[in-house]
Design a protein around this motif. Structure first.
Motif, PDB file in Angstrom:
ATOM      1  N   LEU A 134      -5.560  -5.086  -3.846  1.00 29.92           N
ATOM      2  CA  LEU A 134      -6.419  -5.430  -3.155  1.00 29.92           C
ATOM      3  C   LEU A 134      -7.104  -6.583  -3.795  1.00 29.92           C
ATOM      4  O   LEU A 134      -6.899  -7.636  -3.868  1.00 29.92           O
ATOM      5  N   CYS A 135      -6.700  -6.153  -5.384  1.00 33.19           N
ATOM      6  CA  CYS A 135      -7.450  -8.064  -5.913  1.00 33.19           C
ATOM      7  C   CYS A 135      -6.044  -8.991  -5.275  1.00 33.19           C
ATOM      8  O   CYS A 135      -6.279  -9.749  -5.567  1.00 33.19           O
ATOM      9  N   TRP A 164     -12.317  -3.216   5.321  1.00 33.18           N
ATOM     10  CA  TRP A 164     -10.151  -3.257   5.494  1.00 33.18           C
ATOM     11  C   TRP A 164      -8.995  -3.031   6.300  1.00 33.18           C
ATOM     12  O   TRP A 164      -9.567  -1.611   6.729  1.00 33.18           O
ATOM     13  N   ARG A 216      -4.008  -8.577  -2.156  1.00 34.50           N
ATOM     14  CA  ARG A 216      -4.421  -8.917  -1.506  1.00 34.50           C
ATOM     15  C   ARG A 216      -5.553 -10.456  -1.602  1.00 34.50           C
ATOM     16  O   ARG A 216      -4.844 -10.747  -0.448  1.00 34.50           O
ATOM     17  N   LEU A 239     -13.150  -5.868   1.655  1.00 36.05           N
ATOM     18  CA  LEU A 239     -13.481  -4.762   0.952  1.00 36.05           C
ATOM     19  C   LEU A 239     -14.061  -3.434   2.596  1.00 36.05           C
ATOM     20  O   LEU A 239     -13.830  -2.683   1.813  1.00 36.05           O
ATOM     21  N   PHE A 262       0.857  -0.760   0.151  1.00 39.81           N
ATOM     22  CA  PHE A 262       0.457  -0.145   0.126  1.00 39.81           C
ATOM     23  C   PHE A 262       0.615   1.486   0.012  1.00 39.81           C
ATOM     24  O   PHE A 262       0.937   2.516  -0.789  1.00 39.81           O
TER      25      PHE A 262
END
Length: 392
Positions: free
Chosen positions: A294-295, A322, A297, A319, A203
């Protein structure tokens, strides 16, 4: 020795209005500041346009050990009252999102207005003078400043908190309060970016990416829906700055991504477009780089129709909340304000006077009252200053 009716320490937002209020009531007021010019934080606030109040001001928009303390002052000097002063000086203003009021022009107009108000009250202003010894004897407070000594039966602590030290901010208010036997609630940075540990490097590599979230912190019921910004050190943006005031070390901060999605939205996407990739379905409404992170993770890939409802439900739940566990904040250097300060239990909520020290007052950020982002802290400065200025 020069004698006054009141000495105000700190020529910031609260100190300027307090001095002006007392001066216009006929009090002889000395206003002192160690900085070379008054209102330095006002000048840099709101990107130089000063977010001078918020029309949605209410006590529940403030953090304090005593959540009821701010009610009295806030009810007696409202955003409408301060806006009346702004308009009396012909300062053009506009409303931004969420009730935030800004100058159309420069924040310096607000400083000039407050200085004119002080001048109307005959206030003696001395800037660029170091404050020396402060003591009390025979019903009067004595203050050494710039090689001189002044005395008065009233002393106002308006020196703020330690946030933004490059502007000259210090913990002087707390030292002074303790010297007179007042308790201080441990100060910590507020409205401050949060830092993430090394394991969240995925991130941290998103530096510059911004998206709307709902931010929450464990241990608090507060929730803020605004933009979040990923930085090279962690998380920032209005939503994160807001929740940082409630965050304590060890707490989890949760981000609700794509907050407008209804429950079951990924499973609905599976039924409607089973050949669509999971990445495309999940990433709608998100910046591309963030969606990729995100995908990765979540560990789901391929066509969404090949994934189980259970896996999609788990992805939705993650989601929606998170989790991030910040390892710290960027500290007072980047904090807009301070949580904590002079304990409100020591002060009268009506006058801001110390209960055990007659004639000693504390106003503004020096006090354990901290507002949300968006003009609330200025409104507390104005309201608490007015309360003290009327009581001196």
């Amino acid at each position: 020795m020069s004698e006054y009716d009141a000495i105000v320490l700190g020529a910031g937002a609260a100190g300027l209005l307090c001095a002006a209020t007392a001066g216009q009531r006929g009090k002889r007021v000395l206003l002192l500041d160690h900085a070379p010019e008054p209102g330095r934080k006002i000048v840099i606030s709101g990107g130089g346009r000063c977010n001078f109040t918020n029309i949605h001001t209410a006590p529940d928009r403030y953090l304090a050990s005593n959540p009821h303390f701010a009610k009295s002052a806030l009810s007696r000097y409202t955003p409408t009252d301060f806006l009346g002063l702004i308009e009396a000086y012909g300062i053009a203003w506009h409303e931004k999102t969420l009730g935030q009021l800004f100058c159309d022009g420069s924040a310096r107009q607000v400083v000039a207005m407050l200085l004119e108000e002080c001048a109307k009250g005959g206030v003696t202003l001395r800037c660029g003078e170091a404050i020396g010894a402060v003591d009390y004897a025979d019903g009067r407070y004595r203050v050494e400043h710039g090689g001189q000594v002044a005395s008065a039966p009233a002393l106002v602590i308006a020196t703020g908190g330690p946030s933004i030290p490059k502007m000259g901010a210090t913990g002087f208010a707390y030292e002074l309060a303790r010297r007179f036997g007042l308790k201080v609630v441990q100060p910590r940075p507020a409205l401050v970016p949060l830092t993430l540990p090394a394991e969240e490097a995925l991130f941290r590599e998103l530096s510059g990416v911004s998206t709307e979230i709902v931010a929450r912190a464990s241990g608090s019921k507060a929730a803020f829906r605004e933009a979040a910004l990923f930085t090279h050190r962690g998380l920032s943006g209005p939503a994160v700055l807001q929740i940082s005031s409630y965050w304590k070390r060890g707490d989890t901060v949760t981000a609700q991504f794509v907050p407008d999605r209804p429950e079951g939205w990924l499973r609905a996407a599976k039924r409607e477009r089973p050949r669509q990739s999971f990445r495309k379905a999940m990433g709608e409404g998100l910046p591309e780089r963030l969606a990729d992170a995100l995908c990765a993770r979540l560990g789901l890939e391929g066509e969404i129709g090949t994934l189980t409802d259970k896996a999609l439900g788990a992805a939705e739940a993650r989601l929606a909340r998170w989790p991030f566990v910040p390892d710290g904040s960027e500290g007072f250097a980047k904090a807009e304000v301070t949580v904590g300060g002079i304990d409100t239990a020591e002060l009268s909520s009506k006058t801001m006077e110390a209960r055990k020290c007659p004639g000693l007052y504390a106003v503004g950020e020096a006090v354990d009252v901290t507002g949300w982002l968006g003009g609330y802290n200025f409104q507390w400065a104005w309201a608490s200053a007015r309360a003290a200025g009327m009581a001196i």
